[in-house]
Scaffold this active site. Structure first.
Site, PDB file in Angstrom:
ATOM      1  N   TYR A  72      44.655  39.497  75.364  1.00 15.69           N
ATOM      2  CA  TYR A  72      43.506  38.581  75.405  1.00 15.69           C
ATOM      3  C   TYR A  72      42.210  39.355  75.627  1.00 15.69           C
ATOM      4  O   TYR A  72      41.201  39.107  74.973  1.00 15.69           O
ATOM      5  CB  TYR A  72      43.696  37.565  76.538  1.00 15.69           C
ATOM      6  N   PHE A 124      21.941  32.448  51.519  1.00 18.21           N
ATOM      7  CA  PHE A 124      23.255  31.931  51.143  1.00 18.21           C
ATOM      8  C   PHE A 124      23.420  30.496  51.665  1.00 18.21           C
ATOM      9  O   PHE A 124      22.765  30.114  52.622  1.00 18.21           O
ATOM     10  CB  PHE A 124      24.335  32.843  51.726  1.00 18.21           C
ATOM     11  N   ASP A 125      24.294  29.709  51.038  1.00 21.00           N
ATOM     12  CA  ASP A 125      24.359  28.275  51.394  1.00 21.00           C
ATOM     13  C   ASP A 125      24.715  28.006  52.857  1.00 21.00           C
ATOM     14  O   ASP A 125      24.119  27.145  53.486  1.00 21.00           O
ATOM     15  CB  ASP A 125      25.242  27.474  50.421  1.00 21.00           C
ATOM     16  N   ASP A 215      22.353  39.835  56.218  1.00 23.55           N
ATOM     17  CA  ASP A 215      23.526  39.020  55.910  1.00 23.55           C
ATOM     18  C   ASP A 215      24.362  39.916  54.987  1.00 23.55           C
ATOM     19  O   ASP A 215      24.017  40.119  53.827  1.00 23.55           O
ATOM     20  CB  ASP A 215      23.063  37.729  55.225  1.00 23.55           C
ATOM     21  N   ALA A 217      27.709  40.406  53.780  1.00 21.44           N
ATOM     22  CA  ALA A 217      29.030  40.237  53.152  1.00 21.44           C
ATOM     23  C   ALA A 217      29.342  41.328  52.118  1.00 21.44           C
ATOM     24  O   ALA A 217      30.453  41.825  52.058  1.00 21.44           O
ATOM     25  CB  ALA A 217      29.115  38.860  52.502  1.00 21.44           C
ATOM     26  N   LYS A 258      34.697  39.518  52.288  1.00 16.86           N
ATOM     27  CA  LYS A 258      34.193  40.102  51.042  1.00 16.86           C
ATOM     28  C   LYS A 258      34.450  41.609  51.068  1.00 16.86           C
ATOM     29  O   LYS A 258      35.583  42.029  50.864  1.00 16.86           O
ATOM     30  CB  LYS A 258      32.697  39.808  50.883  1.00 16.86           C
ATOM     31  N   HIS A 450      28.660  20.277  47.757  1.00 15.41           N
ATOM     32  CA  HIS A 450      29.440  20.789  46.627  1.00 15.41           C
ATOM     33  C   HIS A 450      30.925  20.937  46.933  1.00 15.41           C
ATOM     34  O   HIS A 450      31.758  20.852  46.049  1.00 15.41           O
ATOM     35  CB  HIS A 450      28.864  22.112  46.124  1.00 15.41           C
TER      36      HIS A 450
END
Ligand SMILES: *Cc1c(COP(=O)(O)O)cnc(C)c1O
Length: 458
Positions: A72, A124-125, A215, A217, A258, A450
């Site tokens: 843990y 990004f969304d 960001d 990815a 990604k 979407h």
């Protein structure tokens, strides 16, 4: 004779995929309310919905999983990942999260308040979703060239420094908790950001004392494009370029699904201890204790290995060349795709492909459904459905581009699959004059519609 190109890996395990008939697909897509997210995976032959979490892990990643430490607190897998992040990316502080949007949720909870402005390059969304959910606003400062698919600009992910500085002046620096730089820029087509642009953004940010978060990815694919396209970087290794990229950042959010080639996972990495401490509170509430935060030990081990493999030139060269192979085949058939080809996907220009479908009937979605019907290939709409409604007026936002994204999973398909995709799309292209109507919305969610939208034939 020059040797042809071949993959820098061989196949150790295979997974069967299923072909289907057009009749079956017609029935399935109707049952899915013409939303490709609602199809079952065994109703799909070649799945290009996303390159997220769909990559094939290596033998070394699978063996790293066996050494996962599931304690843990203080697990060795955590320290293994921590030291990889420090060595590769240069950050002292990091928090594991279950995926990229969770990293956004945690970091944004610590930094964004109502009324704030977050400038960036075509957010990004999920990033935009997390900003708007907090009643803040995302301002797109991407260079204009990004919105013309025909211009061959090497770094279409770049932020326009003039737009950025004007945004900061217009809203005042106090309203701007950070600038977000997406590498590569997913929404504008997997297009890279140059090192020069990263330096410019750093200078502007320093002038107004605003942090810059990447960001991240597809940071490794971004580094590959820098090596190929930016002067002075041709002889540097991907790992050297990556290190320099992050020298201009204050922190990053990462979707490990990604470029780190794992099926699940994410993290936040930071230079500031103060921001780390603030984010830690939210990480514990939303994700889990500091040393696992939403990931199991085995997954952190596979992620550490994936970060290392994902930043090797030979792997990236195989990957990006496969994407470009598909792009070239489509181009040879006369189909308009975004240029230069992006890192993780080919983006087909739906408005040019289907000129008779009105924009109110979701052009790119119409093309996505046609491609599925043709050969069981699942792409995704990057158009009006994704752009969602304006949060204030609730009107549809019509983006400059209607794109069908064909995202290529990492190390999964061969170039024979690319050939099937190219020919299937050509067959649809040959009958494009007969496609004149699209879809109407039956039902939609208030944000990020979407994923769950239900459609009917117009
Ligand atoms: C995928 C992605 C995210 C969100 O990550 P998830 O792991 O899907 O939650 C954020 N930003 C960019 C640029 C992405 O591509």
């Amino acid at each position: 004779m020059e040797l042809p190109f071949a993959e820098s890996y061989k196949i150790k395990m295979v997974e069967t995929i299923k072909k289907s008939t057009r009749e079956e697909r017609e029935k399935w897509i109707k049952e899915a309310n013409y939303n490709l997210f609602s199809l079952k995976s065994n109703q799909v032959f070649i799945d290009l919905l996303t390159d997220s979490g769909t990559g094939a892990m290596s033998d070394k990643q699978w063996s790293a999983m066996m050494l996962g430490d599931e304690s843990y607190a203080g697990a060795s897998s955590y320290y293994n990942l921590k030291s990889t992040i420090k060595d590769l990316l240069g950050f002292d502080y990091f928090l594991p999260t279950h995926q990229g949007r969770a990293a956004e949720n945690v970091l944004f909870s610590a930094t964004i308040k109502e009324g704030d402005i977050i400038p960036g390059n075509s957010h990004f969304d999920t990033t935009k979703g997390h900003i708007e959910f907090r009643k803040a606003k995302a301002v797109d400062c991407t260079i204009d060239e990004a919105f013309d698919t025909e211009i061959d600009h090497p770094f279409k992910g770049n932020i326009d420094p003039v737009k950025l500085e004007n945004t900061i002046k217009e809203y005042t620096p106090e309203k701007i908790p950070f600038i977000v730089l997406t590498v590569t820029c997913n929404t504008s087509g997997g297009q890279p950001v140059s090192i020069e642009n990263m330096r410019d953004i750093r200078n502007i940010a320093d002038k107004y004392n605003i942090p810059v978060y990447y960001d991240s990815a597809r940071f490794a694919e971004n580094a590959y494009f820098i090596k190929l396209r930016e002067k002075g970087y041709e002889n540097k290794t991907i790992k050297e370029i990556v290190k320099e990229m992050y020298s201009y950042a204050d922190g990053m959010t990462m979707s490990s699904k990604k470029d780190a080639i794992v099926n699940m996972g994410g993290f936040i990495a930071l230079k500031s201890e103060e921001t780390f401490k603030k984010a830690t509170v939210f990480n514990i509430v939303f994700e889990g204790f500091i040393t696992y935060g939403g990931m199991s030990g085995r997954d952190m081990n596979a992620l550490a290995q994936g970060l290392d493999e994902g930043t090797e030139f030979d792997y990236l060269d195989t990957r990006i060349k496969q994407v470009a192979y598909l792009g070239q085949r489509l181009t040879d058939f006369g189909i308009s795709v975004q240029k230069p080809f992006g890192g993780h996907a080919i983006f087909v220009e739906a408005k040019k492909f289907l000129p008779h479908v009105p924009k109110e009937q979701y052009i790119a979605q119409t093309l996505a459904v046609e491609l599925y019907l043709e050969a069981g290939i699942r792409g995704v709409e990057i158009g009006t459905l994704l752009a969602d409604r304006d949060p204030e007026t609730r009107e549809n936002r019509y983006p400059a581009l209607e794109l069908l994204r064909l995202a290529i999973p990492r190390r999964v398909y061969t170039n024979n699959h690319m050939d099937v995709i190219a020919v299937a799309l050509k067959n649809v292209f040959d009958r494009r004059d007969g496609i004149r109507t699209g879809f109407n919305i039956l039902e939609e969610a208030p944000i990020m519609r979407h994923f769950t939208v239900k459609l009917e034939k117009a």
